[in-house]
Enzyme design. Structure first.
Site, PDB file in Angstrom:
ATOM      1  N   HIS A  65      31.114  14.210  47.507  1.00  0.00           N
ATOM      2  CA  HIS A  65      30.435  12.923  47.399  1.00  0.00           C
ATOM      3  C   HIS A  65      29.456  13.053  46.234  1.00  0.00           C
ATOM      4  CE1 HIS A  65      31.270  13.256  51.774  1.00  0.00           C
ATOM      5  NE2 HIS A  65      31.454  11.955  51.733  1.00  0.00           N
ATOM      6  N   ASP A 103      26.449  15.006  47.135  1.00  0.00           N
ATOM      7  CA  ASP A 103      26.583  16.450  47.372  1.00  0.00           C
ATOM      8  C   ASP A 103      26.331  17.194  46.067  1.00  0.00           C
ATOM      9  OD1 ASP A 103      27.637  15.614  49.824  1.00  0.00           O
ATOM     10  OD2 ASP A 103      29.709  15.844  49.125  1.00  0.00           O
TER      11      ASP A 103
HETATM   12  C1  XLS Z   1      33.451  11.375  57.706  1.00  0.00           C
HETATM   13  C2  XLS Z   1      34.440  11.471  56.664  1.00  0.00           C
HETATM   14  C3  XLS Z   1      33.900  11.769  55.273  1.00  0.00           C
HETATM   15  C4  XLS Z   1      34.925  11.464  54.227  1.00  0.00           C
HETATM   16  C5  XLS Z   1      34.365  11.356  52.855  1.00  0.00           C
HETATM   17  O1  XLS Z   1      33.736  11.392  58.890  1.00  0.00           O
HETATM   18  O2  XLS Z   1      35.373  12.434  57.056  1.00  0.00           O
HETATM   19  O3  XLS Z   1      33.447  13.069  55.187  1.00  0.00           O
HETATM   20  O4  XLS Z   1      35.956  12.407  54.217  1.00  0.00           O
HETATM   21  O5  XLS Z   1      33.371  10.418  52.774  1.00  0.00           O
END
Ligand code: XLS
Ligand code: CA
Ligand code: CA
Length: 438
Positions: free
Chosen positions: A103, A106
């Site tokens: 993200h 991150d």
């Molecule tokens: C949350 C999601 C998230 C997505 C990316 O439950 O898995 O991590 O993979 O935003």
């Protein structure tokens, strides 16, 4: 090779085979081993999830994190972000993981304004590009975190406040820029808080229309700046919103067609999200594959006892075999891959646990691939399914399938053919054959 700073004492993980007792070695994942015409490395295109592996210290609603991150070196979040990037590439280099996913937040911290955040992200993207160049590690997908900041409490693209929608647009634009700059193979939209908790204060039609429009704009911008990869939607029900618009694979497939997005978008199927929707992992993979929309996988496993989104590392071999049967029949995932959207348990506090968890996940899928390939090629397990439909090879059935025969004609044939014989589904036989090959 990345430096030896954040994970001292851990060497690159070798393949040692099923008899090895070295917990820091692969037992089944041999990246160059060829199965069904491709190396294991090509089959899986494994990816590390930046958020769990480097950003999540194991906090839960009842307590703070249990792991200390040696890359949290300063009070300056940008300094930490740079150290975290070094740690990420050291980890992936040692693991032999060829891809990663992130993200925006991150990679780089949110700033005081949109422009500030964009500057932070750009700075980290330049450093990440160098790291990719040196290591050969690539970006499987990028995404924008449109759910953590309080401004997104009522959603991002579906927020009732247009100001928030514009903020989300700015963030997606920057995340797309970052993904393109890093040669990302895909760009993901997970619904985040795109959903609602209370119907009497929510205009669901407006919100879904806004989501459709928002994704069209993102697609158009992405294509304009040269993004040739796949846009992916990741379905998930009931978390964090009580009702999530992207509930499951079938819901998303319908949504994509309704808003004219089906040519540019595919699905990123996460195991734990499928089970949270009361499906199996394989079911959602199947629905996506049938629609020609199986784009990528978030590989993890839910805790069956509470059924919540616990994001365990995938160590359930049976579930992985069922998944690999679909993936192999689909001819692989194309530009997609297997992203470990999984976190070590809060009680797994040794630095080596992160390695062990990824090894366990990669070995589970590698072993599942070997078994699934054997089940398809040698055991011909899919014949059980295909043979159930043999009657549709007959001329009359074909004219039903292609729309030539009408309902009255079918009635005539029904009378002529008489009472059908019963055809066993052979479920227990199929299950016991699978067990025989594990
Ligand atoms: C949350 C999601 C998230 C997505 C990316 O439950 O898995 O991590 O993979 O935003
Ligand atoms: Ca996910
Ligand atoms: Ca999850």
């Amino acid at each position: 090779m990345s430096e030896n700073i954040y994970f001292p004492g851990i060497n690159p993980i070798p393949y040692e085979g099923p008899d090895s007792e070295n917990h820091l070695a692969f037992k089944y994942y041999d990246e160059d081993y060829v199965v069904a015409g491709k190396t294991m490395k090509e089959h899986f295109r494994f990816a590390m999830a930046y958020w769990h592996s480097l950003c999540n210290p194991g906090s839960d609603p009842f307590g703070q994190g249990t792991r200390r991150f040696p890359w949290d070196i300063s009070d300056d979040p940008m300094e930490n972000a740079k150290a975290r990037l070094d740690a990420a590439f050291e980890f992936m280099g040692k693991m032999g993981i060829p891809f990663y996913c992130f993200h925006d937040r991150d990679l780089a911290p949110e700033g005081d304004s949109i422009e500030d955040s964009e500057r932070n992200l750009k700075e980290l993207v330049e450093l990440a590009a160098q790291k990719q160049e040196e290591s050969g590690i690539r970006l499987l997908w990028g995404t924008a975190n449109l759910f953590s900041h309080p401004r997104y409490m009522n959603g991002a693209a579906t927020n009732p406040d247009f100001q928030v929608v514009c903020h989300a647009a700015a963030q997606v634009k920057a995340a797309l820029d970052a993904t393109v700059a890093l040669g990302g193979e895909n760009y993901v939209f997970w619904g985040g808080r795109e959903g609602y908790t209370y119907l009497l204060n929510t205009d669901t039609k407006k919100e879904l229309d806004h989501l459709g429009r928002f994704l069209q704009l993102a697609r158009d911008y992405g294509r304009k700046i040269g993004f040739e990869g796949t846009f992916l939607i990741e379905p998930k029900p009931m978390e964090p919103s009580l009702h999530q618009y992207d509930f499951d694979a079938s819901t998303v497939i319908g949504f994509l067609h309704h808003y004219g997005l089906e040519k540019d978008f595919k699905l990123n199927i996460e195991a734990n999200h499928a089970t949270l929707a009361n499906h199996s992992f394989a079911h959602d993979l199947r629905m996506a594959a049938d629609a020609g929309m199986l784009g990528s996988i978030d590989a993890n496993h839910g805790e069956p006892l509470n059924g919540w989104d616990t994001d365990n590392f995938p160590t359930n071999l049976y579930e992985a075999i069922e998944a690999m049967l679909v993936v192999l029949e689909n001819g692989g995932l194309g530009r997609g891959g297997f992203n470990f959207d999984a976190k070590v348990r809060r009680t797994s506090t040794d630095p080596e646990d992160l390695f062990i968890a990824h090894i366990a996940g990669m070995d589970t899928f590698a072993r599942a691939l070997l078994i699934a390939d054997k089940l398809i090629q040698e055991v011909r397990i899919l014949d059980f399914r295909d043979n159930r439909y043999l009657s549709f090879h007959e001329a009359n059935a074909l004219s039903f399938e292609n729309g030539q025969a009408d309902l009255e004609t079918l009635r005539e044939w029904g009378i002529k053919m008489g009472e059908p014989e019963r055809l066993s589904g052979k479920q227990e036989l199929i299950e016991s054959i699978i067990n025989q090959h594990i």
